[in-house]
Design a protein around this motif. Sequence first.
Motif, PDB file in Angstrom:
ATOM      1  N   GLY A 268       0.741  -1.472  -0.168  1.00  0.00           N
ATOM      2  CA  GLY A 268      -0.363   0.238  -0.095  1.00  0.00           C
ATOM      3  C   GLY A 268       0.533   0.991  -0.107  1.00  0.00           C
ATOM      4  O   GLY A 268       0.425   2.204  -0.572  1.00  0.00           O
ATOM      5  N   MET A 269       1.908   1.406   0.418  1.00  0.00           N
ATOM      6  CA  MET A 269       3.013   2.385   1.118  1.00  0.00           C
ATOM      7  C   MET A 269       3.252   2.259  -1.004  1.00  0.00           C
ATOM      8  O   MET A 269       3.607   3.815  -0.815  1.00  0.00           O
ATOM      9  CB  MET A 269       4.138   2.804   1.621  1.00  0.00           C
ATOM     10  N   GLU A 270       4.098   1.167  -1.044  1.00  0.00           N
ATOM     11  CA  GLU A 270       4.671   1.754  -2.371  1.00  0.00           C
ATOM     12  C   GLU A 270       3.980   2.010  -3.502  1.00  0.00           C
ATOM     13  O   GLU A 270       4.648   2.992  -4.613  1.00  0.00           O
ATOM     14  CB  GLU A 270       5.171  -0.095  -2.382  1.00  0.00           C
ATOM     15  N   ALA A 271       2.827   1.679  -3.586  1.00  0.00           N
ATOM     16  CA  ALA A 271       1.650   1.872  -4.476  1.00  0.00           C
ATOM     17  C   ALA A 271       0.700   3.486  -4.070  1.00  0.00           C
ATOM     18  O   ALA A 271      -0.143   3.851  -4.921  1.00  0.00           O
ATOM     19  CB  ALA A 271       0.268   0.986  -4.325  1.00  0.00           C
ATOM     20  N   GLY A 272       1.482   3.851  -2.950  1.00  0.00           N
ATOM     21  CA  GLY A 272       0.548   4.901  -2.367  1.00  0.00           C
ATOM     22  C   GLY A 272      -1.222   5.297  -2.774  1.00  0.00           C
ATOM     23  O   GLY A 272      -1.491   6.206  -2.742  1.00  0.00           O
ATOM     24  N   GLU A 273      -1.100   3.774  -2.173  1.00  0.00           N
ATOM     25  CA  GLU A 273      -2.296   3.771  -1.925  1.00  0.00           C
ATOM     26  C   GLU A 273      -3.129   4.426  -0.482  1.00  0.00           C
ATOM     27  O   GLU A 273      -2.371   5.255   0.120  1.00  0.00           O
ATOM     28  CB  GLU A 273      -3.058   2.277  -1.770  1.00  0.00           C
ATOM     29  N   HIS A 274      -4.794   4.721  -1.081  1.00  0.00           N
ATOM     30  CA  HIS A 274      -5.648   5.775   0.132  1.00  0.00           C
ATOM     31  C   HIS A 274      -4.779   5.353   1.166  1.00  0.00           C
ATOM     32  O   HIS A 274      -4.821   3.705   1.917  1.00  0.00           O
ATOM     33  CB  HIS A 274      -6.717   6.045  -0.495  1.00  0.00           C
ATOM     34  N   GLY A 275      -4.588   6.079   2.412  1.00  0.00           N
ATOM     35  CA  GLY A 275      -4.352   5.879   3.515  1.00  0.00           C
ATOM     36  C   GLY A 275      -2.883   5.315   3.978  1.00  0.00           C
ATOM     37  O   GLY A 275      -2.364   5.865   4.816  1.00  0.00           O
TER      38      GLY A 275
ATOM     39  N   LEU B 123      -3.866  33.822  -0.812  1.00  0.00           N
ATOM     40  CA  LEU B 123      -3.162  33.953   0.715  1.00  0.00           C
ATOM     41  C   LEU B 123      -2.431  33.165   0.456  1.00  0.00           C
ATOM     42  O   LEU B 123      -2.603  31.766  -0.602  1.00  0.00           O
ATOM     43  CB  LEU B 123      -4.519  33.404   1.170  1.00  0.00           C
ATOM     44  N   PRO B 124      -1.389  32.846   0.759  1.00  0.00           N
ATOM     45  CA  PRO B 124      -0.447  31.714   1.610  1.00  0.00           C
ATOM     46  C   PRO B 124      -1.290  30.683   1.569  1.00  0.00           C
ATOM     47  O   PRO B 124      -1.950  30.555   1.811  1.00  0.00           O
ATOM     48  CB  PRO B 124       1.000  31.963   1.985  1.00  0.00           C
ATOM     49  N   SER B 125      -0.995  29.100   0.515  1.00  0.00           N
ATOM     50  CA  SER B 125      -1.882  27.981   0.992  1.00  0.00           C
ATOM     51  C   SER B 125      -0.693  26.357   0.816  1.00  0.00           C
ATOM     52  O   SER B 125       0.068  26.958  -0.170  1.00  0.00           O
ATOM     53  CB  SER B 125      -2.704  28.023   0.116  1.00  0.00           C
ATOM     54  N   LEU B 126      -1.583  25.842   1.339  1.00  0.00           N
ATOM     55  CA  LEU B 126      -1.156  24.403   1.331  1.00  0.00           C
ATOM     56  C   LEU B 126      -1.800  23.637   1.291  1.00  0.00           C
ATOM     57  O   LEU B 126      -2.564  23.721   1.025  1.00  0.00           O
ATOM     58  CB  LEU B 126      -0.237  24.266   2.444  1.00  0.00           C
ATOM     59  N   ALA B 127      -1.505  22.139   1.071  1.00  0.00           N
ATOM     60  CA  ALA B 127      -2.573  21.457   0.342  1.00  0.00           C
ATOM     61  C   ALA B 127      -2.200  20.420   1.463  1.00  0.00           C
ATOM     62  O   ALA B 127      -1.533  19.746   2.272  1.00  0.00           O
ATOM     63  CB  ALA B 127      -2.003  20.745  -1.307  1.00  0.00           C
ATOM     64  N   VAL B 128      -3.476  19.828   1.836  1.00  0.00           N
ATOM     65  CA  VAL B 128      -3.821  18.648   2.208  1.00  0.00           C
ATOM     66  C   VAL B 128      -3.434  17.870   1.623  1.00  0.00           C
ATOM     67  O   VAL B 128      -3.669  17.350   0.251  1.00  0.00           O
ATOM     68  CB  VAL B 128      -5.432  18.728   3.336  1.00  0.00           C
ATOM     69  N   PRO B 129      -2.464  16.583   1.679  1.00  0.00           N
ATOM     70  CA  PRO B 129      -1.869  16.150   1.267  1.00  0.00           C
ATOM     71  C   PRO B 129      -2.771  14.629   0.802  1.00  0.00           C
ATOM     72  O   PRO B 129      -3.843  14.203   1.270  1.00  0.00           O
ATOM     73  CB  PRO B 129      -1.387  15.287   1.569  1.00  0.00           C
ATOM     74  N   ASP B 130      -2.779  13.988  -0.562  1.00  0.00           N
ATOM     75  CA  ASP B 130      -3.692  13.071  -1.352  1.00  0.00           C
ATOM     76  C   ASP B 130      -3.852  11.927  -0.368  1.00  0.00           C
ATOM     77  O   ASP B 130      -2.782  11.688   0.080  1.00  0.00           O
ATOM     78  CB  ASP B 130      -3.482  12.753  -2.538  1.00  0.00           C
ATOM     79  N   GLY B 131      -4.093  11.194  -0.767  1.00  0.00           N
ATOM     80  CA  GLY B 131      -4.336   9.794   0.272  1.00  0.00           C
ATOM     81  C   GLY B 131      -4.010   9.440   1.780  1.00  0.00           C
ATOM     82  O   GLY B 131      -3.948   8.963   2.469  1.00  0.00           O
ATOM     83  N   VAL B 132      -4.220  10.778   2.533  1.00  0.00           N
ATOM     84  CA  VAL B 132      -4.454  10.813   4.169  1.00  0.00           C
ATOM     85  C   VAL B 132      -4.642  11.207   4.844  1.00  0.00           C
ATOM     86  O   VAL B 132      -5.417  13.026   5.035  1.00  0.00           O
ATOM     87  CB  VAL B 132      -2.859  11.612   4.300  1.00  0.00           C
ATOM     88  N   PRO B 133      -5.381  10.796   5.056  1.00  0.00           N
ATOM     89  CA  PRO B 133      -6.973  10.835   6.104  1.00  0.00           C
ATOM     90  C   PRO B 133      -6.683  11.543   7.269  1.00  0.00           C
ATOM     91  O   PRO B 133      -5.137  12.072   7.717  1.00  0.00           O
ATOM     92  CB  PRO B 133      -7.409   9.416   6.700  1.00  0.00           C
ATOM     93  N   GLY B 134      -7.699  12.729   7.242  1.00  0.00           N
ATOM     94  CA  GLY B 134      -7.132  13.537   8.896  1.00  0.00           C
ATOM     95  C   GLY B 134      -6.880  13.472   9.762  1.00  0.00           C
ATOM     96  O   GLY B 134      -5.387  13.802  10.345  1.00  0.00           O
ATOM     97  N   ARG B 135      -6.779  12.012  10.195  1.00  0.00           N
ATOM     98  CA  ARG B 135      -6.209  11.675  11.014  1.00  0.00           C
ATOM     99  C   ARG B 135      -4.263  11.240  11.830  1.00  0.00           C
ATOM    100  O   ARG B 135      -3.823  11.005  12.046  1.00  0.00           O
ATOM    101  CB  ARG B 135      -6.864  11.249  12.549  1.00  0.00           C
ATOM    102  N   PHE B 136      -4.420  10.998  10.328  1.00  0.00           N
ATOM    103  CA  PHE B 136      -2.809  10.766   9.913  1.00  0.00           C
ATOM    104  C   PHE B 136      -2.775  11.928   9.060  1.00  0.00           C
ATOM    105  O   PHE B 136      -0.980  10.998   8.929  1.00  0.00           O
ATOM    106  CB  PHE B 136      -3.450   9.384   8.708  1.00  0.00           C
ATOM    107  N   SER B 137      -2.195  12.598   9.675  1.00  0.00           N
ATOM    108  CA  SER B 137      -1.826  14.236   8.184  1.00  0.00           C
ATOM    109  C   SER B 137      -1.253  14.875   9.375  1.00  0.00           C
ATOM    110  O   SER B 137      -0.431  15.708   9.185  1.00  0.00           O
ATOM    111  CB  SER B 137      -3.081  14.952   7.895  1.00  0.00           C
ATOM    112  N   ALA B 138      -0.755  14.578  10.573  1.00  0.00           N
ATOM    113  CA  ALA B 138      -0.045  15.265  11.875  1.00  0.00           C
ATOM    114  C   ALA B 138       1.461  15.211  10.967  1.00  0.00           C
ATOM    115  O   ALA B 138       2.102  16.973  10.982  1.00  0.00           O
ATOM    116  CB  ALA B 138       0.550  15.118  13.065  1.00  0.00           C
TER     117      ALA B 138
END
Lengths: 435, 435
Positions: free
Chosen positions: B39-46, B181-196
């Motif tokens: 999953g990590m290798e493929a960059g799968e959701h989560g 405004l300066p803006s940043l992206a919430v990364p794709d495939g990363v649920p909020g609780r895993f985005s620290a």
Amino acid sequence: MNVDIGNALSAVAAPGISRAALERLDEQVADAHERIDAGMEAGEHGYAALNLPNRTDTDEIRVAVDRVTGPDTSAILTVGIGGSALGAATITDALNDADDPEAIYLDNVDPDWLSATLDRLDLETTVLNVVSRSGTTAETLANFLVVRETFEEAGVDWTERTIVTTGDDGPLRELAERHNLPSLAVPDGVPGRFSALSAVGLVAAAVCGHDLDALLRGAAAEAETLTGSLFECPAYAYGATTYALDARGARTNAMMPYAESLETYAEWFAQLWAESLGKDDLGQTPVRALGVTDQHSQLQLYRAGPRDKLVTFVTVQETAARPIPDTDVDDLAYLGDASLGDLLDAEFEATEASLAAAGRPNVRIEIDRVDEFELGGLLYGMEAACVLAGELYGVNTFEQPAVEWAKKATRGLLGGGEFAEAEAVAEKTELRVER
Amino acid sequence: MNVDIGNALSAVAAPGISRAALERLDEQVADAHERIDAGMEAGEHGYAALNLPNRTDTDEIRVAVDRVTGPDTSAILTVGIGGSALGAATITDALNDADDPEAIYLDNVDPDWLSATLDRLDLETTVLNVVSRSGTTAETLANFLVVRETFEEAGVDWTERTIVTTGDDGPLRELAERHNLPSLAVPDGVPGRFSALSAVGLVAAAVCGHDLDALLRGAAAEAETLTGSLFECPAYAYGATTYALDARGARTNAMMPYAESLETYAEWFAQLWAESLGKDDLGQTPVRALGVTDQHSQLQLYRAGPRDKLVTFVTVQETAARPIPDTDVDDLAYLGDASLGDLLDAEFEATEASLAAAGRPNVRIEIDRVDEFELGGLLYGMEAACVLAGELYGVNTFEQPAVEWAKKATRGLLGGGEFAEAEAVAEKTELRVER
């Protein structure tokens, strides 16, 4: 407070309780009430806590507080832990606003945090409030010794700004006498976690200018409802329902107030519930939650996890009007017709209904507003609910014997005597996985 | 981080896991690791979240933050909820000291609290950080609209001090573009609780001057340990042990750090665990605790209540020296030979041993100190533990479908469209007991 147990009925939720079972339970409540009433009447250990609304002398507290406070008082620093801190913190965190002296609680022995806290205080205008029934609580006395030294090093006379609440004897009582400090008594027969409505819980509130008498009047109004039936007494309705749901599988009780100012109340409740009922392999596990915040953290679990939970909401009927400004974003236009209070209310109702729709039991506790009278009623109501639940479980609600082991081990580890518990610490079984 | 699961063994505790069962479980861990690795290798959701240490661009975050901060920045006000607040709050609450800009999180819609918070800020020197992946989160957008109006009413140009972290489109993205405004992206495939460990969690840390690269290096060091065996990987040892204990009856997991600065970390963990694993009637219930404070609140229950709990300690190896002054009270003399850090350590060891002596399972997580590197490792380790546990449970770790019902009901109640959920709210079953 008012209580609505509709969503705990088996017609709504599983686990849930049937109306017939509630009727049967009410007979046990009647018996338990007789026991509680007799205990109150005789001023027995523990039951005596339920007499506090008619027993606490608020004049005495105000006189003591007046000796150490003035118009320039900027902070009230309470040194205490567990029941010596949480009741007081619940009251000041609920009622304080920006103009009141800041209420701070040293209820941990973390050195970095203690230093940071002391560094930011203006000690000249800080009142020190030391609370320990025995006068020997390790954490409280260690913190007090450090705080006293900090005052001395800053050239600030701690004896002019310290108030002590403790038992009839012990090191803190002696200290108060030696330095002629204003002192108050931890009431006899009242365990720490039931002492919010005594000097233990009220000194900080008095320093912050809150109406102690209204707190006690609110509690007394709740005491008036203590009768032999759960259908007539909100406190008993809550205590009996939680007991019945625990027996049916709701082993966890998530206390979820919908008011930021009641966050500490949930911690106070967690101590009340855990220490009073957690014994003999029994007791419902309290979980502290906060609405709406935890809708985005815990609601997934509450609604779709194991069917082993009760969620208890506390909802405040009157909230401040703070309109949400209009926006030209179509998708958000609906917000512009509402206030933040409307949003908070809608989120509460939606969350409550979402649990019911999933068959998850929940109870609603309503208070009119967060003020002295309503808060006094809430605290008293939960204490009475807990005492009732203790009777139904058949546990000794007012003791906490399981914490003694660690106290002895701590003392032994620090060279304060020979204790077998301290030796057991060294025998730890290890299975380490290291980075 | 290092993990010690010795006190979770069946030789010590009940429920507990035998060494033989751990060996068998390790085969499942090997299979789960293959799935995670792919999953990590493929960059799968989560699974993509576990790549963040090598993917987050800290330069980009610093450049964005530099546009809105200066030497006089006094506060960073983050408007976000759930995963859009808790990771960032965990980092700043752990690392901030009194000299850093104050980090505040508007993660509730309580009008009194919001007004009090805004009233005490110096808006001229406050940075505003708005975080929502969709740009439509009701609580976050309502708060943002109120905050923006407050800036405008104070004559302070919010467009000069606002940074936005959001998805590729939606109202917040449009806002950022319209006002440059300066803006940043919430990364794709990363649920909020895993985005620290992405911009979501790191903007506030950057404003407060913390070392983002060290946070990521600490996480990367933990990622290096992800192998096919729980005996070689602290994160997997923790995830596998909690899963096995839950299966054996430890339905509750009390996360109890022994450091005041890690109190918010326990809240972050509670979201991670609850939203990721709480589904399909499965999932261990996280409970937030704090050492030593909760020894005087929850320990009675943990040691003598139902045998349905795991207690997870987080202990910090290095603490500050803060000697406890000598006292002439005999009964307290033992404290004078120690520092507050010694007392904290002794209380931790005593509490851990007291649970083991009562046969209650517990796990020790050790970090060297509370700094960027160790904290990055702790957060990453818990995320990897959670992903592994999700594989073992066989749940969809990365979704949170059960919260949708209440979101629709809220929207419907506020007139934001027709939703059957909103109509269900009115059908509540009542059984009221009033004062």
